[in-house]
Write a protein that holds these residues in place. Structure first.
Motif, PDB file in Angstrom:
ATOM      1  N   GLU A 220       0.665  -1.234   0.141  1.00  0.00           N
ATOM      2  CA  GLU A 220       0.126   0.057   0.047  1.00  0.00           C
ATOM      3  C   GLU A 220       0.737   1.272  -0.004  1.00  0.00           C
ATOM      4  N   LEU A 222       1.504   5.464   1.287  1.00  0.00           N
ATOM      5  CA  LEU A 222       0.707   6.651   2.180  1.00  0.00           C
ATOM      6  C   LEU A 222      -0.263   7.443   1.601  1.00  0.00           C
ATOM      7  N   VAL A 223      -1.239   7.887   2.246  1.00  0.00           N
ATOM      8  CA  VAL A 223      -2.226   8.816   1.711  1.00  0.00           C
ATOM      9  C   VAL A 223      -1.791  10.228   2.168  1.00  0.00           C
ATOM     10  N   CYS A 238       2.557   3.545  12.153  1.00  0.00           N
ATOM     11  CA  CYS A 238       1.103   3.095  12.640  1.00  0.00           C
ATOM     12  C   CYS A 238       0.166   4.228  12.595  1.00  0.00           C
ATOM     13  N   GLN A 239       0.884   5.407  12.645  1.00  0.00           N
ATOM     14  CA  GLN A 239      -0.088   6.742  12.751  1.00  0.00           C
ATOM     15  C   GLN A 239      -0.267   7.142  11.411  1.00  0.00           C
ATOM     16  N   GLN A 240       0.295   6.694  10.331  1.00  0.00           N
ATOM     17  CA  GLN A 240       0.003   7.138   9.010  1.00  0.00           C
ATOM     18  C   GLN A 240      -1.015   6.553   8.604  1.00  0.00           C
ATOM     19  N   GLU A 241      -1.758   7.255   7.360  1.00  0.00           N
ATOM     20  CA  GLU A 241      -2.794   6.595   6.832  1.00  0.00           C
ATOM     21  C   GLU A 241      -2.305   6.140   5.369  1.00  0.00           C
ATOM     22  N   PHE A 242      -2.812   5.058   4.993  1.00  0.00           N
ATOM     23  CA  PHE A 242      -2.382   4.102   3.704  1.00  0.00           C
ATOM     24  C   PHE A 242      -3.735   3.958   2.806  1.00  0.00           C
ATOM     25  N   ASP A 243      -3.394   3.761   1.567  1.00  0.00           N
ATOM     26  CA  ASP A 243      -4.523   3.552   0.722  1.00  0.00           C
ATOM     27  C   ASP A 243      -5.034   2.025   0.575  1.00  0.00           C
TER      28      ASP A 243
END
Length: 558
Positions: A220, A222-223, A238-243
């Motif tokens: 995946e 990173l968004v 773990c704090q990042q947003e993924f697509d």
């Protein structure tokens, strides 16, 4: 300039007015003539020897839009419409890429010392024709006019290029070829391909298949914007947003050879980049033994995977003999595909934390008698420099390779400003200027970002690119010959597809083309804007997703 109402064959001609010619980059010497040349079904190309291939390329290109064949003969013809292309090796005053284009009512002549010069002359002839010649489908009417003119032209710099990052987002073979066409259109002659990074390995290496079976794919991406570098000690993936969308791909060696050949025909050389010692995470994910396994640095949770995030990563290659052998094996296969003299090895953003905190790396440094981690990077790059030199190639790297001492035969790509370029040139090394303030096309194109797609936070306007001077003021004149030229950088973290790459590249690429081709004394930003309005119609015909620019010098300087 005189115009007749009807072409000799009775068709209504498609004309290009003298005020709308719009050649980009601007020729260095142009003299208007009287009358016009008609290119139509009666036109015959004349060429012999090495010029025949260039004439055939140009004739075939025009035939697609014209809808009729344009023959290439080796002997003079009785036609009233002749395009002669001729190589004159003795005419060297324009250098290896210059040309002379003369258009008279019955004859167009392109003369150059080399095939490359003929090709560039052919590109100028295309731009003297209506923009519809760039369309893929035949059009009516099938009679074009070219204004009578004499152009004597040659480039200011030998290196006129663009770097295309195919690692952060993989780009298709078809698009890479289209991008090569865009470079050729602008008389740019170098495509620097960034082939590996933390987020992906993009070229098949037969000796190490896991580089592509594992290293070419990430689960995946990173968004949005990267808020931290993975090298930061408090980075928390773990704090990042993924697509949640898998991404990947790679070029087989056969595909890459086809791209190299496609570029060769268009007189574009491809410079491959294999990053080292940093930007190594995709390679280490495929072959963990290449990494630094005994460091105490805390960011380890993403080091075993192909990265899904942007930013500077901590993962480095180790400095063992086995790793050097791996990299030399990779470079051997790369050299078998790419004939370019220059092989890029990266060398940038190699955060030394893992090396500094690794007992095995520290022991290796003591074994080699190296003072610090910068000296180890210099040793690392020096090993690659020796290897490439032994194979008749030249190492080129980002300006960090100056740190700890520059390898003997290396060339430098100066991206962090002008200082690296000045330092390298004064030491007698060749330099390509890639100053991020003028050449990073991943930056926003306007301060007004409300209607712009996500990009890196800096701004680089069209005007700023156009007014760039590649030879630094701080460089003494006796070293100026070491400045080979300049190139654009298209880092693709925020360019998820080819349309976005086109949007970020153009029209800034056209501006940089003029910076590197046209003598500084002949440049004029307002005139460039007028020519750009015609040039956009060419890009429309080529289906290029350029950024529309309402040209206003004052506004564009904001």
């Amino acid at each position: 300039m005189k115009h007749t109402d009807q072409a000799p064959n009775g068709r209504n001609p498609v004309r290009t007015s003298p005020t709308a010619v719009g050649i980009v980059p601007k020729p260095n010497h142009i003299t208007d003539g009287e009358g016009e040349f008609h290119l139509n079904a009666a036109t015959v190309f004349i060429a012999t020897g090495d010029a025949h291939a260039e004439a055939s390329y140009l004739a075939d290109y025009l035939s697609h839009a014209a809808g009729f064949p344009l023959p290439v003969h080796e002997t003079e013809d009785a036609s009233d419409s002749i395009v002669e292309m001729r190589i004159d090796p003795s005419d060297t005053r324009r250098g290896s890429e210059g040309y002379r284009l003369t258009v008279t009512p019955r004859r167009t002549e392109i003369v150059a010392a080399t095939p490359a010069g003929l090709f560039h002359g052919g590109q100028t002839l295309l731009q003297l024709l209506p923009p519809t010649v760039y369309g893929a489908s035949p059009i009516e009417p099938q009679d074009w006019t070219v204004p009578c003119v004499e152009i004597d032209d040659s480039p200011r710099f030998a290196w006129r290029g663009a770097m295309l990052d195919v690692t952060r987002h993989f780009l298709s073979v078809e698009f890479v070829k289209k991008f090569i066409d865009l470079l050729a259109l602008h008389k740019m002659n170098v495509l620097h391909l960034h082939l590996n990074d933390d987020q992906g390995w993009r070229i098949e290496i037969k000796k190490y298949p896991k580089l592509t079976t594992i290293g070419a794919y990430r689960p995946e991406t990173l968004v949005g914007r990267a808020m931290q570098d993975p090298s930061d000690r408090d980075f928390d993936p773990c704090q990042q947003e993924f697509d949640g969308v898998p991404h990947g791909g790679f070029y087989t060696q056969d595909e890459m050879r086809a791209i190299v050949e496609y570029a060769r025909v268009r007189h574009v050389q491809i410079v491959p980049e294999i990053e080292m010692p940093g930007h190594a995470q995709a390679a280490v994910a495929a072959y963990p033994e290449l990494g630094v396994s005994d460091h105490t640095e805390g960011v380890t949770c993403i080091a075993t995977d192909v990265s899904q995030v942007w930013g500077i990563h901590p993962t480095l290659f180790n400095a063992s003999e086995e790793t050097f052998a791996f990299l030399q094996d990779v470079l051997t296969e790369v050299m078998e595909i790419f004939p370019s003299r220059d092989i890029h090895v990266g060398g940038d953003e190699a955060v030394k934390t893992q090396w500094r905190e690794s007992p095995s790396i520290q022991a290796r440094m003591r074994e080699l008698g190296l003072e610090d981690e910068h000296a180890l990077q210099s040793y690392f790059i020096g090993r690659m420099d020796t290897f490439l030199t032994q194979h008749g190639r030249r190492l080129i790297g980002w300006d960090e390779i100056l740190e700890g001492g520059l390898a003997q035969n290396a060339a430098v790509m100066s991206w962090r400003g002008e200082a690296g370029g000045v330092a390298a040139a004064e030491k007698g090394h060749d330099v390509v200027m890639a100053d991020h303030k003028h050449t990073y096309f991943d930056y926003y194109q306007s301060e007004d970002r409300s209607s712009e797609p996500l990009a890196f936070s800096n701004t680089l306007t069209l005007a700023t690119v156009y007014h760039y001077e590649p030879i630094p003021e701080a460089l003494a004149p006796e070293f100026a010959h070491h400045i080979l030229g300049a190139q654009a950088q298209l880092w693709t973290e925020y360019m998820p597809d080819s349309k976005q790459v086109e949007y970020m590249a153009l029209p800034r690429l056209a501006a940089l083309a003029e910076v590197t081709w046209t003598d500084a004394a002949h440049k004029d930003f307002t005139d460039f804007g007028e020519r750009l309005s015609v040039h956009f119609r060419r890009l429309d015909a080529l289906h290029v997703n350029y950024r529309p620019t309402h040209f206003d010098e004052r506004k564009d300087r904001v």
